[in-house]
Scaffold this motif. Structure first.
Motif, PDB file in Angstrom:
ATOM      1  N   ARG A 108       0.787  -1.512  -0.226  1.00 30.17           N
ATOM      2  CA  ARG A 108       0.243  -0.037  -0.066  1.00 30.17           C
ATOM      3  C   ARG A 108       1.095   1.322   0.020  1.00 30.17           C
ATOM      4  O   ARG A 108       1.834   1.261   0.837  1.00 30.17           O
ATOM      5  N   LEU A 109       0.738   2.138  -0.874  1.00 27.09           N
ATOM      6  CA  LEU A 109       1.271   3.312  -0.889  1.00 27.09           C
ATOM      7  C   LEU A 109       0.606   4.602  -0.576  1.00 27.09           C
ATOM      8  O   LEU A 109      -0.586   4.604  -0.723  1.00 27.09           O
ATOM      9  N   ARG A 110       1.280   5.419   0.327  1.00 26.42           N
ATOM     10  CA  ARG A 110       0.634   6.577   0.959  1.00 26.42           C
ATOM     11  C   ARG A 110       1.922   7.786   0.207  1.00 26.42           C
ATOM     12  O   ARG A 110       3.049   7.729   0.857  1.00 26.42           O
ATOM     13  N   ILE A 111       1.404   8.847  -0.364  1.00 28.30           N
ATOM     14  CA  ILE A 111       2.091   9.911  -0.710  1.00 28.30           C
ATOM     15  C   ILE A 111       1.772  11.027  -0.251  1.00 28.30           C
ATOM     16  O   ILE A 111       0.504  11.785  -0.700  1.00 28.30           O
ATOM     17  N   VAL A 112       2.299  11.634   0.800  1.00 29.82           N
ATOM     18  CA  VAL A 112       1.872  13.040   1.216  1.00 29.82           C
ATOM     19  C   VAL A 112       2.496  14.064   0.705  1.00 29.82           C
ATOM     20  O   VAL A 112       3.740  14.361   0.534  1.00 29.82           O
ATOM     21  N   MET A 132      -7.686   9.472  -7.035  1.00 26.74           N
ATOM     22  CA  MET A 132      -6.158   9.514  -6.880  1.00 26.74           C
ATOM     23  C   MET A 132      -5.483   9.713  -8.065  1.00 26.74           C
ATOM     24  O   MET A 132      -4.141   9.489  -8.258  1.00 26.74           O
ATOM     25  N   ASP A 133      -6.077  10.224  -9.060  1.00 32.51           N
ATOM     26  CA  ASP A 133      -5.582  10.303 -10.496  1.00 32.51           C
ATOM     27  C   ASP A 133      -4.292  11.710 -10.466  1.00 32.51           C
ATOM     28  O   ASP A 133      -3.626  11.619 -11.378  1.00 32.51           O
ATOM     29  N   GLY A 134      -4.403  12.443  -9.574  1.00 32.02           N
ATOM     30  CA  GLY A 134      -3.637  13.519  -9.456  1.00 32.02           C
ATOM     31  C   GLY A 134      -3.917  14.787 -10.740  1.00 32.02           C
ATOM     32  O   GLY A 134      -2.843  15.168 -11.398  1.00 32.02           O
ATOM     33  N   VAL A 135      -5.206  14.779 -11.074  1.00 36.18           N
ATOM     34  CA  VAL A 135      -5.567  15.722 -12.174  1.00 36.18           C
ATOM     35  C   VAL A 135      -6.518  16.828 -11.604  1.00 36.18           C
ATOM     36  O   VAL A 135      -6.991  16.707 -10.380  1.00 36.18           O
ATOM     37  N   PRO A 136      -6.857  17.853 -12.319  1.00 38.12           N
ATOM     38  CA  PRO A 136      -7.801  18.925 -12.007  1.00 38.12           C
ATOM     39  C   PRO A 136      -9.035  18.174 -11.282  1.00 38.12           C
ATOM     40  O   PRO A 136      -9.879  17.373 -12.178  1.00 38.12           O
ATOM     41  N   GLY A 137      -9.655  18.401 -10.033  1.00 35.56           N
ATOM     42  CA  GLY A 137     -10.627  17.673  -9.603  1.00 35.56           C
ATOM     43  C   GLY A 137     -10.397  16.397  -8.695  1.00 35.56           C
ATOM     44  O   GLY A 137     -11.380  16.038  -8.132  1.00 35.56           O
ATOM     45  N   ALA A 138      -9.035  15.921  -8.862  1.00 29.45           N
ATOM     46  CA  ALA A 138      -8.822  14.782  -8.160  1.00 29.45           C
ATOM     47  C   ALA A 138      -7.310  14.865  -7.879  1.00 29.45           C
ATOM     48  O   ALA A 138      -6.516  14.044  -8.222  1.00 29.45           O
ATOM     49  N   GLY A 139      -6.942  15.704  -6.829  1.00 24.50           N
ATOM     50  CA  GLY A 139      -5.650  15.548  -6.245  1.00 24.50           C
ATOM     51  C   GLY A 139      -4.787  16.746  -6.745  1.00 24.50           C
ATOM     52  O   GLY A 139      -3.517  16.565  -6.462  1.00 24.50           O
ATOM     53  N   LEU A 140      -5.465  17.959  -7.388  1.00 23.43           N
ATOM     54  CA  LEU A 140      -4.744  19.108  -7.744  1.00 23.43           C
ATOM     55  C   LEU A 140      -4.672  19.848  -6.519  1.00 23.43           C
ATOM     56  O   LEU A 140      -5.652  20.196  -5.804  1.00 23.43           O
ATOM     57  N   VAL A 141      -3.504  20.413  -6.147  1.00 20.53           N
ATOM     58  CA  VAL A 141      -3.164  20.901  -4.983  1.00 20.53           C
ATOM     59  C   VAL A 141      -2.717  22.422  -5.056  1.00 20.53           C
ATOM     60  O   VAL A 141      -1.784  22.832  -5.605  1.00 20.53           O
ATOM     61  N   TYR A 175      -2.217  10.999  -1.512  1.00 23.53           N
ATOM     62  CA  TYR A 175      -2.442   9.988  -2.699  1.00 23.53           C
ATOM     63  C   TYR A 175      -2.471   8.613  -1.832  1.00 23.53           C
ATOM     64  O   TYR A 175      -1.368   8.496  -1.102  1.00 23.53           O
ATOM     65  N   GLU A 176      -3.282   7.870  -2.244  1.00 21.96           N
ATOM     66  CA  GLU A 176      -3.164   6.408  -1.661  1.00 21.96           C
ATOM     67  C   GLU A 176      -3.699   5.285  -2.714  1.00 21.96           C
ATOM     68  O   GLU A 176      -4.692   5.489  -3.018  1.00 21.96           O
ATOM     69  N   PHE A 177      -2.820   4.282  -2.915  1.00 19.72           N
ATOM     70  CA  PHE A 177      -3.174   3.301  -3.919  1.00 19.72           C
ATOM     71  C   PHE A 177      -2.294   2.104  -3.445  1.00 19.72           C
ATOM     72  O   PHE A 177      -1.201   2.164  -2.652  1.00 19.72           O
ATOM     73  N   ASP A 178      -2.701   0.932  -4.083  1.00 23.99           N
ATOM     74  CA  ASP A 178      -1.704  -0.094  -4.256  1.00 23.99           C
ATOM     75  C   ASP A 178      -0.378  -0.081  -5.350  1.00 23.99           C
ATOM     76  O   ASP A 178      -0.829   0.504  -6.179  1.00 23.99           O
ATOM     77  N   ALA A 179       0.450  -0.430  -4.893  1.00 24.49           N
ATOM     78  CA  ALA A 179       1.819  -0.647  -5.774  1.00 24.49           C
ATOM     79  C   ALA A 179       1.439  -1.628  -6.825  1.00 24.49           C
ATOM     80  O   ALA A 179       1.978  -2.746  -6.541  1.00 24.49           O
ATOM     81  N   ARG A 180       1.216  -1.406  -7.980  1.00 22.65           N
ATOM     82  CA  ARG A 180       0.956  -2.228  -9.294  1.00 22.65           C
ATOM     83  C   ARG A 180       0.836  -1.199 -10.704  1.00 22.65           C
ATOM     84  O   ARG A 180       0.084  -0.403 -10.538  1.00 22.65           O
ATOM     85  N   PRO A 181       1.059  -1.931 -11.473  1.00 25.35           N
ATOM     86  CA  PRO A 181       1.649  -3.193 -11.768  1.00 25.35           C
ATOM     87  C   PRO A 181       3.144  -3.174 -11.549  1.00 25.35           C
ATOM     88  O   PRO A 181       3.743  -1.885 -11.465  1.00 25.35           O
ATOM     89  N   PHE A 182       3.984  -3.963 -11.340  1.00 24.90           N
ATOM     90  CA  PHE A 182       5.431  -3.833 -11.162  1.00 24.90           C
ATOM     91  C   PHE A 182       6.150  -3.313 -12.572  1.00 24.90           C
ATOM     92  O   PHE A 182       5.399  -3.695 -13.641  1.00 24.90           O
TER      93      PHE A 182
END
Ligand code: CU
Length: 376
Positions: free
Chosen positions: A142-146, A167-176, A184-191
């Motif tokens: 599990r990845l958490r990026i502060v 968690m996509d990091g686009v305007p409306g979803a994680g633009l800061v 941001y939080e999600f699972d590490a995949r795919p390798f």
């Protein structure tokens, strides 16, 4: 040989680069190289001889089309040689269900950086460096990026990976917004060999200002029983992985006058860094390069290795090569992959690597592997 004092060396080198152009500076370059070699100015005394040889080789190979002088790495706060192997593994803790939680802390900051001797670029950075930190995780964690934005513009972190829309990091979803924070939080995949970058608009400006970095997910060997040995060799921290010399190379470029074209090209930001300080390679150890292309304004970039061939894993998402026995690959924006090769049967020496777009080479993107006998 005449010894040039440090202050004069600095002034001379900047003047010739800024005023005379690279080709016209060839005479000065010869003098400077001698001065550098004699004064032992290079941070690694052992590479001085190689640098002198290389400078000589370059004058022949590219008509002195190489930057003159040195970038102030201390002021930049990052050293291209160290960037090659500098992985950010975050901090690790355990979730109630037993899974690993890996947390990264990233800040956005405006920062002026020196991309070639005397050429400054007002960058937007992740953690004060360009490229941003090379994040490395293991498949299934599990990845958490502060992410905290201390910059002057809205920014985000858009990861190439699998995650929820929010968690996509686009305007409306994680633009800061400046002064704000997002997790941001999600699972590490795919390798694989991935990347992250800012996805604020206008996109090409935000990316090319320096907001990108490597995002490598190592395979979990227990999930790949048919290729367990290969997966273990890719997993940072294992004995099998320690057998390799791993390097992260982010191919980038800079539009210094805002005309929509790049003036300076590089791997890991500083023009000609690895031509002036070749990358030391132990002959008996295989090499694995995590290669990522993030240049804007040019549709394509490439990587060509001299005197050798390599295996290529497109996007790093497979454990068997997607291309075998090639000496050149091309990448468009955000394309990336893993290169594996070795110099086991080569004689020691300097082996060049560069894109096969000659213009990029002359404007900063060329380097050398300094293959040496393994020291026992
Ligand atoms: Cu941005």
């Amino acid at each position: 040989m005449i010894k040039v004092p440090a202050w004069l060396r600095k002034r001379l080198s900047r003047r010739v680069v800024l005023g005379g152009g690279l080709a016209a500076a060839s005479g000065a370059a010869i003098g400077m190289t001698g001065a550098l070699a004699q004064s032992g100015h290079a941070s690694h005394a052992g590479t001085v001889g190689a640098e002198a040889k290389l400078a000589s080789a370059h004058r022949g190979a590219h008509g002195a089309m190489i930057t003159v002088g040195e970038v102030d790495e201390a002021r930049n706060g990052f050293d291209p040689t160290k960037l090659l192997t500098d992985w950010d593994r975050g901090t690790v803790s355990q979730l109630p269900d037993g899974r690993t939680l890996r947390t990264f802390e990233i800040t956005a900051e405006d920062k002026e950086i020196e991309i070639a001797p005397g050429i400054m670029f007002l960058a937007w950075t992740y953690n004060g460096r360009v490229p941003g930190p090379s994040l490395r995780a293991t498949e299934g964690e599990r990845l958490r990026i502060v992410f905290k934005n201390y910059g002057s513009h809205p920014h985000s972190m858009h990861f190439h990976g699998i995650h929820a829309a929010r968690m996509d990091g686009v305007p409306g979803a994680g633009l800061v917004a400046p002064g704000e924070e997002f997790v941001y939080e999600f699972d590490a995949r795919p390798f694989g060999c991935h990347l992250y970058h800012c996805h604020a608009l206008p996109l090409k400006r935000h990316i090319h200002k320096g907001m990108y970095g490597a995002f490598v997910i190592d395979p979990d060997p227990t999930r790949h029983p048919e290729y367990e040995a290969v997966a273990r060799s890719r997993l940072l921290g294992t004995a099998e992985n320690a057998e390799w010399q791993e390097l992260v190379m982010v191919m980038n470029a800079f539009d210094t006058n805002f005309d929509g074209k790049n003036e300076v090209y590089a791997v890991n930001t500083v023009a000609h860094a690895y031509a002036k300080k070749p990358i030391k390679i132990l002959r008996d150890k295989p090499v694995r390069v995590y290669l990522i292309n993030v240049i804007e304004f040019d549709p394509i970039n490439s990587f060509h290795l001299h005197a050798n061939f390599f295996e290529y894993f497109n996007q790093g998402t497979t454990l068997t090569p997607t291309l075998k026995t090639v000496d050149l690959i091309t990448q468009c924006q955000a394309e990336r992959g893993i290169l594996e090769f070795h110099f086991t049967e080569h004689e020691p020496g300097l082996y060049m690597f560069h894109p096969h777009q000659s213009e990029f080479t002359e404007l900063g993107w060329v380097g050398m592997f300094d293959v040496v006998e393994t020291v026992s």
